[in-house]
Design an enzyme around this catalytic site. Structure first.
Site, PDB file in Angstrom:
ATOM      1  N   LYS A  85      16.713  -9.481 -16.416  1.00 55.25           N
ATOM      2  CA  LYS A  85      16.494  -8.871 -17.730  1.00 55.25           C
ATOM      3  C   LYS A  85      17.782  -8.589 -18.495  1.00 55.25           C
ATOM      4  O   LYS A  85      18.760  -8.118 -17.931  1.00 55.25           O
ATOM      5  CB  LYS A  85      15.748  -7.538 -17.548  1.00 55.25           C
ATOM      6  CG  LYS A  85      14.326  -7.700 -17.035  1.00 55.25           C
ATOM      7  CD  LYS A  85      13.633  -6.365 -17.006  1.00 55.25           C
ATOM      8  CE  LYS A  85      12.132  -6.536 -16.771  1.00 55.25           C
ATOM      9  NZ  LYS A  85      11.472  -5.232 -16.699  1.00 55.25           N
ATOM     10  N   ARG A 134      29.824  -4.151   5.322  1.00 56.95           N
ATOM     11  CA  ARG A 134      30.506  -2.966   4.776  1.00 56.95           C
ATOM     12  C   ARG A 134      31.359  -2.267   5.833  1.00 56.95           C
ATOM     13  O   ARG A 134      32.396  -1.687   5.505  1.00 56.95           O
ATOM     14  CB  ARG A 134      29.485  -1.999   4.183  1.00 56.95           C
ATOM     15  CG  ARG A 134      28.978  -2.485   2.845  1.00 56.95           C
ATOM     16  CD  ARG A 134      27.989  -1.540   2.226  1.00 56.95           C
ATOM     17  NE  ARG A 134      27.690  -1.953   0.870  1.00 56.95           N
ATOM     18  CZ  ARG A 134      26.656  -1.502   0.171  1.00 56.95           C
ATOM     19  NH1 ARG A 134      25.836  -0.625   0.697  1.00 56.95           N
ATOM     20  NH2 ARG A 134      26.451  -1.917  -1.061  1.00 56.95           N
ATOM     21  N   GLY A 149      24.652  -7.737  -5.345  1.00 58.75           N
ATOM     22  CA  GLY A 149      23.886  -8.191  -4.175  1.00 58.75           C
ATOM     23  C   GLY A 149      23.432  -9.640  -4.222  1.00 58.75           C
ATOM     24  O   GLY A 149      23.643 -10.400  -3.273  1.00 58.75           O
ATOM     25  N   GLY A 164      26.455  -1.256  -8.256  1.00 60.38           N
ATOM     26  CA  GLY A 164      26.470  -0.386  -9.435  1.00 60.38           C
ATOM     27  C   GLY A 164      27.857  -0.068  -9.957  1.00 60.38           C
ATOM     28  O   GLY A 164      28.111  -0.123 -11.160  1.00 60.38           O
TER      29      GLY A 164
END
Length: 393
Positions: free
Chosen positions: A194, A36, A347, A370
């Protein structure tokens, strides 16, 4: 999407405040992955070269708001940044009480924004304190663009000028290219454990793409929806009707969700568990599906080879264990060799890209998790909305 870009501005002698995403892993006081920091360097270097007085701020970890903690200090980041820039970097802690004096062509790092009370709630008074530090506010932290916080959103609202940094502008350009006007056919690969956590992404993409590839635990719910046995595999029974509806909706418009014809199973989740390849219809009651089989992987590789646009978020199997990684490796290699524009983020996806060493062969790799997902869902990102509003001022 229209916003002011950093490259549009004359920065000489200006006080420039950059909100970066330098939330990097730190162990024993040392940065263990500087990806980053590296991604943020072009923005820093551009401002330094222009002769600006540069102040950089970021969050790190999840400290208790308003409380300084040594464990979440940006000191290790300052040291990593100093090594990259080949100069000393001052880390300034009391910048809200005493605005720092910064020389033209100097860069200072401001201590963790999450040590400031009101940061998370986008507090107006704090936002104005940030804004008062600068002539130009640069939002460059795409990884936090989905959060309306004082340092990502409020500061830009009140700063004299607010613009997008090089990294943020690049991220948004890549997302626009992949989603706003994609080259066809468009393929999305969405993996994860999920369906519930990725349901809004799946629903949004199901309206845009020609093929929606589901992987990981998510794929088991779709296998069950297609009438196949899944044994003891991770599967969300209550979402089987949702999976069915998505499949029917896509088929109705001539698109599809490819379902695996063969799978790789084990009896338990263990790195030494033997991998057994079976036809999708032959999964036993005590089997757990950990990967797609070679035929299914090849079918996906063929789809990817023909794609004009590929959006990738998540592996298609438990690739951490090599014996259950072949599906993800095949998909990774197909993306690396594809002629189409590929956009990857998240990730686990980046971990797969590193494992199979295809970093330079993916068109664009998003640094965000996100924010990347929320953009795919079609949500408005508060920091981006702020930049668009400020461009109209």
């Amino acid at each position: 999407m229209s916003f002011i870009k950093l490259t549009d501005l004359d920065l000489a002698g200006k006080r420039v405040l950059i909100r970066s995403d330098l939330n990097v892993p730190v162990k024993n006081g040392k940065v263990t992955s500087d990806a980053r920091i590296t991604a943020s360097m072009p923005t820093f270097e551009h401002c330094l070269k222009a002769g600006a007085k540069v102040m950089v701020m970021s969050h790190l970890g999840r400290p208790e708001e308003g409380v300084f903690s040594e464990a979440d200090s940006l000191q290790p980041v300052a040291e990593a940044l100093a090594a990259k820039l080949g100069r000393d970097i001052r880390l300034i802690r009391d910048y809200l009480d005493t605005p720092p004096t910064v020389a033209d062509g100097e860069l200072v790092l401001l201590e963790n924004v999450r040590f400031n009370k009101g940061e998370g709630k986008d507090n107006e008074a704090l936002s104005k304190q940030y804004a008062a530090l600068c002539d130009v506010f640069v939002m460059d932290a795409f990884g936090t663009a989905h959060r309306a916080q004082a340092s990502t959103h409020g500061a830009g609202k009140f700063a004299p000028v607010a613009c997008a940094g090089l990294l943020l502008a690049e991220e948004l350009d890549a997302l626009q290219k992949a989603l706003a006007n994609p080259a066809r056919p468009m393929v999305a690969i969405v993996g994860g454990s999920k369906v519930s956590t990725k349901l809004t992404v799946l629903e949004s993409l199901s309206e845009k793409v020609d093929q929606l590839v589901v992987g990981g635990g998510i794929a088991n719910t779709f296998l069950a929806a297609a009438g196949f046995p899944v044994g003891k595999s991770l599967c969300e029974e209550d979402l089987i009707p949702t999976a069915k509806a998505l499949m029917e909706k896509m088929t109705a418009r001539g698109a599809s969700i490819p379902i695996a014809t063969d799978v790789v199973c084990g009896k338990q989740f263990d790195e030494n568990e033997p991998a057994v390849t079976k036809a999708a219809g032959e999964v036993a009651d005590d089997d757990m599906i950990f990967d797609i089989g070679p035929d299914s992987a090849q079918a996906l590789a063929d789809i990817i080879a023909k794609a004009g646009t590929i959006v990738w978020n998540g592996p298609v199997g438990v690739f951490e264990f090599d014996q259950f990684g072949e599906g993800t490796r095949t998909v990774s290699m197909a993306i690396a060799q594809a002629a189409g524009f590929s956009l990857a983020g998240g990730g686990d996806t980046i971990a797969a890209i590193q494992k199979y060493d295809i970093y330079d062969q993916v068109s664009y790799i998003s640094t965000a998790g996100g924010a990347f997902l929320e953009y795919l869902e079609g949500k408005t990102l508060p920091a981006v909305a702020m930049l668009e509003a400020r461009a109209k001022d």
